[in-house]
Motif scaffolding. Structure first.
Motif, PDB file in Angstrom:
ATOM      1  N   LYS A 688     160.392  71.762 -46.261  1.00  0.00           N
ATOM      2  CA  LYS A 688     159.042  71.450 -46.712  1.00  0.00           C
ATOM      3  C   LYS A 688     158.858  69.974 -47.059  1.00  0.00           C
ATOM      4  N   TYR A 689     159.879  69.373 -47.657  1.00  0.00           N
ATOM      5  CA  TYR A 689     159.711  68.038 -48.227  1.00  0.00           C
ATOM      6  C   TYR A 689     160.412  66.922 -47.461  1.00  0.00           C
ATOM      7  N   THR A 690     161.449  67.219 -46.719  1.00  0.00           N
ATOM      8  CA  THR A 690     162.318  66.159 -46.209  1.00  0.00           C
ATOM      9  C   THR A 690     161.596  65.164 -45.316  1.00  0.00           C
ATOM     10  N   PHE A 691     160.896  65.644 -44.297  1.00  0.00           N
ATOM     11  CA  PHE A 691     160.324  64.727 -43.315  1.00  0.00           C
ATOM     12  C   PHE A 691     159.192  63.885 -43.902  1.00  0.00           C
ATOM     13  N   ILE A 692     158.352  64.481 -44.722  1.00  0.00           N
ATOM     14  CA  ILE A 692     157.248  63.711 -45.299  1.00  0.00           C
ATOM     15  C   ILE A 692     157.764  62.744 -46.356  1.00  0.00           C
ATOM     16  N   LEU A 693     158.816  63.135 -47.101  1.00  0.00           N
ATOM     17  CA  LEU A 693     159.400  62.225 -48.084  1.00  0.00           C
ATOM     18  C   LEU A 693     160.084  61.049 -47.394  1.00  0.00           C
ATOM     19  N   SER A 694     160.769  61.316 -46.304  1.00  0.00           N
ATOM     20  CA  SER A 694     161.390  60.242 -45.531  1.00  0.00           C
ATOM     21  C   SER A 694     160.343  59.238 -45.064  1.00  0.00           C
ATOM     22  N   ALA A 695     159.238  59.742 -44.543  1.00  0.00           N
ATOM     23  CA  ALA A 695     158.169  58.855 -44.094  1.00  0.00           C
ATOM     24  C   ALA A 695     157.586  58.056 -45.253  1.00  0.00           C
ATOM     25  N   ALA A 696     157.406  58.689 -46.406  1.00  0.00           N
ATOM     26  CA  ALA A 696     156.830  58.004 -47.567  1.00  0.00           C
ATOM     27  C   ALA A 696     157.718  56.872 -48.048  1.00  0.00           C
ATOM     28  N   LEU A 697     159.014  57.125 -48.174  1.00  0.00           N
ATOM     29  CA  LEU A 697     159.929  56.098 -48.683  1.00  0.00           C
ATOM     30  C   LEU A 697     160.067  54.941 -47.700  1.00  0.00           C
ATOM     31  N   ASP A 698     160.168  55.245 -46.413  1.00  0.00           N
ATOM     32  CA  ASP A 698     160.271  54.186 -45.412  1.00  0.00           C
ATOM     33  C   ASP A 698     158.995  53.350 -45.375  1.00  0.00           C
ATOM     34  N   THR A 699     157.850  54.005 -45.516  1.00  0.00           N
ATOM     35  CA  THR A 699     156.582  53.290 -45.486  1.00  0.00           C
ATOM     36  C   THR A 699     156.437  52.381 -46.696  1.00  0.00           C
ATOM     37  N   GLY A 700     156.788  52.887 -47.882  1.00  0.00           N
ATOM     38  CA  GLY A 700     156.687  52.065 -49.080  1.00  0.00           C
ATOM     39  C   GLY A 700     157.541  50.822 -48.991  1.00  0.00           C
ATOM     40  N   ALA A 701     158.785  50.968 -48.514  1.00  0.00           N
ATOM     41  CA  ALA A 701     159.668  49.812 -48.367  1.00  0.00           C
ATOM     42  C   ALA A 701     159.126  48.830 -47.338  1.00  0.00           C
ATOM     43  N   ALA A 702     158.561  49.358 -46.249  1.00  0.00           N
ATOM     44  CA  ALA A 702     157.999  48.482 -45.226  1.00  0.00           C
ATOM     45  C   ALA A 702     156.758  47.759 -45.741  1.00  0.00           C
ATOM     46  N   PHE A 703     155.937  48.429 -46.549  1.00  0.00           N
ATOM     47  CA  PHE A 703     154.781  47.779 -47.149  1.00  0.00           C
ATOM     48  C   PHE A 703     155.196  46.565 -47.972  1.00  0.00           C
ATOM     49  N   THR A 704     156.263  46.725 -48.740  1.00  0.00           N
ATOM     50  CA  THR A 704     156.736  45.619 -49.565  1.00  0.00           C
ATOM     51  C   THR A 704     157.165  44.443 -48.698  1.00  0.00           C
ATOM     52  N   GLY A 705     157.942  44.728 -47.656  1.00  0.00           N
ATOM     53  CA  GLY A 705     158.368  43.660 -46.760  1.00  0.00           C
ATOM     54  C   GLY A 705     157.196  42.950 -46.118  1.00  0.00           C
ATOM     55  N   LEU A 706     156.185  43.720 -45.711  1.00  0.00           N
ATOM     56  CA  LEU A 706     155.003  43.116 -45.112  1.00  0.00           C
ATOM     57  C   LEU A 706     154.246  42.270 -46.120  1.00  0.00           C
ATOM     58  N   PHE A 707     154.093  42.773 -47.333  1.00  0.00           N
ATOM     59  CA  PHE A 707     153.379  42.034 -48.376  1.00  0.00           C
ATOM     60  C   PHE A 707     154.099  40.718 -48.684  1.00  0.00           C
ATOM     61  N   LEU A 708     155.417  40.785 -48.830  1.00  0.00           N
ATOM     62  CA  LEU A 708     156.179  39.574 -49.126  1.00  0.00           C
ATOM     63  C   LEU A 708     156.083  38.566 -47.988  1.00  0.00           C
ATOM     64  N   PHE A 709     156.126  39.068 -46.763  1.00  0.00           N
ATOM     65  CA  PHE A 709     156.046  38.181 -45.608  1.00  0.00           C
ATOM     66  C   PHE A 709     154.712  37.446 -45.552  1.00  0.00           C
ATOM     67  N   VAL A 710     153.636  38.169 -45.791  1.00  0.00           N
ATOM     68  CA  VAL A 710     152.307  37.584 -45.641  1.00  0.00           C
ATOM     69  C   VAL A 710     151.906  36.740 -46.847  1.00  0.00           C
ATOM     70  N   PHE A 711     152.164  37.227 -48.052  1.00  0.00           N
ATOM     71  CA  PHE A 711     151.583  36.602 -49.240  1.00  0.00           C
ATOM     72  C   PHE A 711     152.573  35.831 -50.116  1.00  0.00           C
ATOM     73  N   ILE A 712     153.880  36.020 -49.890  1.00  0.00           N
ATOM     74  CA  ILE A 712     154.857  35.390 -50.777  1.00  0.00           C
ATOM     75  C   ILE A 712     155.757  34.391 -50.054  1.00  0.00           C
ATOM     76  N   SER A 713     156.231  34.754 -48.875  1.00  0.00           N
ATOM     77  CA  SER A 713     157.224  33.920 -48.204  1.00  0.00           C
ATOM     78  C   SER A 713     156.641  32.957 -47.192  1.00  0.00           C
TER      79      SER A 713
END
Length: 757
Positions: A688-713
C-alpha cells in the motif's frame, strides 16, 4: 522436490530472481486469469483502458519542451559536480499536472493547422495518458548524453573543441541508434510479463494516484489521507530535511564518523573516508545517496550488489591499504581514475601525443618509466569483465529455456500477458520505420567520425554496432528482471584498443557508439514498458521519445559549453576547487579509460606478462561461476542458487572507480527494513505504501536540489549565489599554515594537510 521443479518448467512457470514474493511468477486461479502473472505488477498496474484518450496534444508539446530544457540543463550541471543529484521525474509529473490542468481550464478550444495537421489548443481535460507521455519525453531528455563525454574530454584535456554542427550530429546519432534496436527487441523485452522493468511500477502508482483513477479512489492511507495528501506530506518533509545535507551541513552527506577517532591518521583516512577512501561504515544522511529504489528493487539483487561493494571496498581495500599491496599508498589515495608513473607522480598522456592525438610511441618508450593504475582502479576492469561474462552465462543457464518459451508465446498465444492483449487495440509501429531510422543514424555516425577527426573508420563503426546488437539482449534481459545489469563501456574500450591502438579519440568514439546504442536501447525499452503498462499507443511513444532526445541533446551541449568556459581550471585539474564541488570526476574517468585503452592500448596495459595481465581472467571466471551455481542447483534444488547473481556482485565490486563510496550503509538498512521485514511480516502495508512513499521521498530530495541550483548556487545568475554560514558542520577553517582543513577531514571538502604524500 526435483519432480516439482520439472513440472513447473513444463508449465512455463518462470521464477524471477527475487527473494520476496513481490517478484514471483505464480499460478493463477481461473477468476484471476485476466491479470498479470507477476504479483508486484498485479498489485499496482490496473487492467483497464480508455482508447479514446488523446496523448499528443498542444499541451504535450509546450510542457514537454519546458521541462525537457530544465531537466537536461540540471542533469548536465550535476555531471561536472561531486554531488550525484538528478532531476526527478516526479517533480516533472507534479508540476506538469498542475500546469496541464490549468491549461485545460483556461486555454481556448479553437483549432489551428500546420501543414495540414490540425490540433486543438484545448482538446478537453488533462488526461493520464497525456500526462504520461510528457513524463516520458522529459525522462528521455533529462540525462547527460554520453557523447558529451567525448566533447568534454577533447575540450578540457586535448584543447580541441569540435564545432557546433559536428557536436550536434555526434550527440544525436549516439542517442538515436538505440531506437532501431529497441523497435526490433520490443517483442522479446516488453511483451512478456516476466520483463517487469521495476522502476516503472512506481510511475504507474504515481500517475494513477494523482489522476485519482477508479482503482485508487477507494484506497485510503493512514488517518484517512488520500494518496496525494500522503505524498505531499512526506515530500514536503524530505524537501525541508535535504537543505541540511545538501546546503547547511554537507558533512552529513559524507559522514565518516570513524575518522574522528584519529583525523590525521593516514591509514584511517584511506580506509574510512567516504570522500577520498573506501568509506567503510560511512554514513550519508542525504537521501539522494540512498534513493527510493532500495525500497522496492528485488531483495536478492540488492543484496548481491551491496555484498559486492562491501567485499571490495570494506574488506579488500583496507587490507590492500594497510599492507600497501602493489604500493597503493604511493598514489596518495586508494581510489582514483588517474594514471601515474611508478614513483607516484602524475602521468599526463598529452605529453606523449602527436598532433593528431595519436600516441607517439618513440617518445613514450624514451621516457623509460611506464604509466600505472592504482590497484583498485585496475581491479575495477577485472570486475567489469567478470560482470559482463557472468551476465551472459547466468541468463543462458538459469533463464534461457524458459525465456525462449516465453518469447515464443509473447504475442497471440492464449497465455500471453494481459497487458499485451490490451495493447493490440493500437496500431503498431512498422519494423520498417525502426530499420529506416537506424540506417539513417548509422550513416550519419560514419560521416561524423570521418569528417570531424574522431579517428574511427567506417568499419570500426560497424564493429561497434555489431557488438551492441550481440550483447544488448542478455544485458537488457537481466535488467528487466532484476533491475541491475552491466554496461558495455569497458568491453568496447578493450575491443577498440586492439583494433585501433594508440588512438584515444577513436577509442572514446567506439565506446560511445557501442555502449550508448545498448544503453539508449535499454532506456527506450524501459519507457516502452511504461507505455505498455499505461496503455499508450506505440506511435505516440515514438514521437515523445524522439522529441525528448532532440531537445535534451541541444541543451546538454549548451550547458556543457557554459560550464567548461566558467570552471575550466577546476575541471581539467590545473587548480583544486576550494569548495570541493567542481572536481570533473566524470570527464577524468572517461579520459583515464581513453588513455589506458586508446592511447596506451590494452597490449601495453594488460599484456599477459605485465602487472595487470590478470584482468582477462575475469572473462573466464565470470563465464564459469554461474555454470557452477547452476550445477549446484541441480544437486541441491531446494537452495535458491539462482539468486546468487555473480554479474551483480561483480558490478558492486567495481562500482566506484571515482572514489565516492557513499550511501552504502543507509541503503543496506533501508533495503533490509523494507524488503526483508516489512514485506515478509507486513505485506499489506508494504504493497500500500512503498511505491508512493518512494516517489514522495525522491521528489522531495529532487525539489531541494532544484531549488538550491536555481536560487542558491547561481544556476540562473551569479547574483543568485549565496553561501551557507560557516560552521563546524558545513565547511572548513584555516590551520596554522594558511591551508584549509575540514572538521570531517575524512569526508569533507578542501585540501587534506596531514600525512598525504
Amino acid at each position: 522436490m526435483g519432480e516439482k521443479q520439472d513440472l513447473d518448467a513444463e508449465k512455463d512457470i518462470y521464477t524471477l530472481e527475487t527473494a520476496n514474493d513481490a517478484g514471483s511468477v505464480i499460478n493463477l486461479d481461473e477468476e484471476q486469469q485476466e491479470n498479470s502473472r507477476i504479483e508486484a505488477v498485479r498489485l499496482v498496474v490496473p487492467v483497464t483502458d480508455d482508447p479514446d484518450l488523446i496523448c499528443i496534444t498542444f499541451r504535450f508539446w509546450i510542457l514537454s519542451l519546458f521541462f525537457s530544457i530544465i531537466g537536461s540543463v540540471i542533469y548536465q550541471y550535476y555531471y561536472f559536480r561531486v554531488a550525484s543529484g538528478t532531476f526527478s521525474i516526479y517533480f516533472v509529473n507534479l508540476a506538469s499536472y498542475a500546469l496541464g490542468t490549468a491549461m485545460a481550464k483556461y486555454l481556448p478550444t479553437r483549432k489551428f493547422t500546420i501543414s495540414g495537421y490540425s490540433m486543438s489548443l484545448n482538446p478537453g481535460p488533462f488526461n493520464i495518458k497525456e500526462h504520461a507521455v510528457i513524463g516520458i519525453a522529459v525522462s528521455t531528455a533529462a540525462t547527460s548524453a554520453y557523447a558529451i563525454d567525448i566533447l568534454t574530454v577533447t575540450d578540457l584535456f586535448l584543447k580541441h573543441r569540435i564545432n557546433t554542427l559536428g557536436a550536434f550530429i555526434l550527440i544525436f546519432t549516439t542517442q538515436c541508434l538505440g531506437y532501431g534496436m529497441a523497435g526490433v527487441l520490443r517483442k522479446y523485452l516488453i511483451y512478456p510479463a516476466e520483463m517487469v522493468w521495476w522502476s516503472n511500477l512506481v510511475h504507474v502508482v504515481f500517475y494513477n494516484a494523482i489522476h485519482n483513477t477508479d482503482e485508487f479512489k477507494t484506497k485510503k492511507m493512514i488517518r484517512g489521507w488520500s494518496y496525494m495528501k500522503y505524498f505531499w506530506i512526506f515530500c514536503g518533509g524530505m524537501f525541508l530535511w535535504e537543505f541540511v545535507p545538501q546546503f547547511l551541513a554537507p558533512m552529513l552527506g559524507f559522514f565518516s564518523w570513524i575518522c574522528w577517532i584519529a583525523p590525521f591518521d593516514f591509514n584511517m583516512w584511506g580506509i574510512f573516508s567516504t570522500y577520498y577512501g573506501g568509506g567503510v561504515l560511512g554514513l550519508s544522511f542525504d537521501w539522494t545517496s540512498i534513493g527510493g529504489s532500495t525500497m522496492w528493487l528485488p531483495l536478492s539483487a540488492q543484496l548481491c550488489s551491496y555484498g559486492g561493494v562491501i567485499v571490495s571496498y570494506w574488506i579488500m581495500l583496507p587490507i590492500f591499504w594497510v599492507l600497501n599491496t602493489w604500493d597503493m599508498k604511493k598514489f596518495g589515495r586508494p581510489l582514483t581514475p588517474r594514471l601515474y608513473f611508478s614513483n607516484g607522480t602524475r602521468f599526463y598522456v598529452q605529453d606523449f601525443l602527436n598532433d593528431d592525438f595519436s600516441l607517439n610511441e618513440d617518445l613514450y618508450e624514451a621516457a623509460g618509466d611506464k604509466a600505472m593504475m592504482t590497484p583498485l582502479y585496475a581491479l575495477g576492469f577485472f570486475f567489469s569483465f567478470v560482470a559482463l561474462a557472468a551476465c551472459i552465462s547466468h541468463v543462458i543457464v538459469f533463464n534461457g529455456h524458459t525465456i525462449l518459451k516465453s518469447w515464443r508465446t509473447a504475442v497471440g498465444h492464449k497465455d500471453e500477458d494481459i497487458h499485451t492483449k490490451m495493447m493490440r487495440v493500437y496500431p503498431e509501429i512498422p519494423q520498417l520505420w525502426y530499420a529506416g531510422f537506424y540506417a539513417i543514424m548509422l550513416g550519419l555516425s560514419m560521416m561524423v567520425c570521418e569528417v570531424y577527426g574522431l579517428q574511427l573508420p567506417w568499419w570500426g563503426m560497424i564493429v561497434a554496432c555489431a557488438l551492441a546488437w550481440v550483447l544488448t539482449l542478455p544485458i537488457c534481459t537481466m535488467t528487466a528482471i532484476t533491475g541491475y545489469g552491466p554496461g558495455l563501456n569497458v568491453i568496447t574500450e578493450l575491443v577498440c584498443g586492439y583494433m585501433l591502438p594508440g588512438k584515444p579519440i577513436a577509442n572514446m568514439a567506439f565506446k560511445c557508439y557501442g555502449y550508448m546504442a545498448m544503453s539508449q536501447c535499454m532506456t527506450l525499452l524501459s519507457d516502452l514498458k511504461l507505455g505498455h503498462y499505461m496503455k499508450i499507443p506505440p506511435r505516440a511513444m515514438f514521437v515523445s521519445q524522439l522529441w525528448g532526445t532532440v531537445v535534451g541533446g541541444i541543451f546538454n551541449y549548451i550547458t556543457m559549453i557554459t560550464i567548461i568556459d566558467a570552471q575550466r581550471p577546476y575541471l581539467d585539474g590545473t587548480q583544486d576547487d576550494p569548495a570541493g564541488l567542481w572536481t570533473g570526476a566524470g570527464p577524468n574517468i572517461f579520459w583515464g579509460s581513453a588513455q589506458i585503452f586508446g592511447a596506451l592500448g590494452p597490449q601495453r596495459m594488460f599484456n599477459s606478462d605485465g602487472q595487470y595481465g590478470y584482468a582477462y581472467y575475469g572473462f573466464l571466471i565470470g563465464a564459469v561461476l554461474p555454470i557452477i551455481l547452476w550445477a549446484l542447483s541441480k544437486k541441491w534444488p531446494t537452495v535458491p542458487w539462482h539468486k546468487v547473481n555473480i554479474s551483480i556482485i561483480a558490478g558492486g565490486m567495481g562500482g566506484f572507480p571515482n572514489g565516492f563510496v557513499t550511501g552504502v550503509t543507509g541503503s543496506v538498512i533501508v533495503c533490509l527494513v523494507w524488503q526483508l521485514w516489512l514485506y515478509r511480516y507486513h505485506k499489506n502495508w508494504w504493497s500500500k505504501y512503498t511505491f508512493i512513499l518512494s516517489a514522495a521521498l525522491d521528489t522531495g530530495a529532487a525539489f531541494t536540489g532544484l531549488f538550491l541550483f536555481v536560487f542558491i548556487s547561481g544556476g540562473i545568475s551569479d547574483k543568485l549565489r549565496f553561501d551557507a554560514p560557516s560552521w563546524w558542520g558545513n565547511y572548513v577553517f584555516p590551520d596554522g599554515n594558511g591551508e584549509f582543513f575540514g572538521i570531517d577531514r575524512c569526508g569533507s571538502s578542501g585540501n587534506w594537510t596531514g600525512g598525504r604524500p
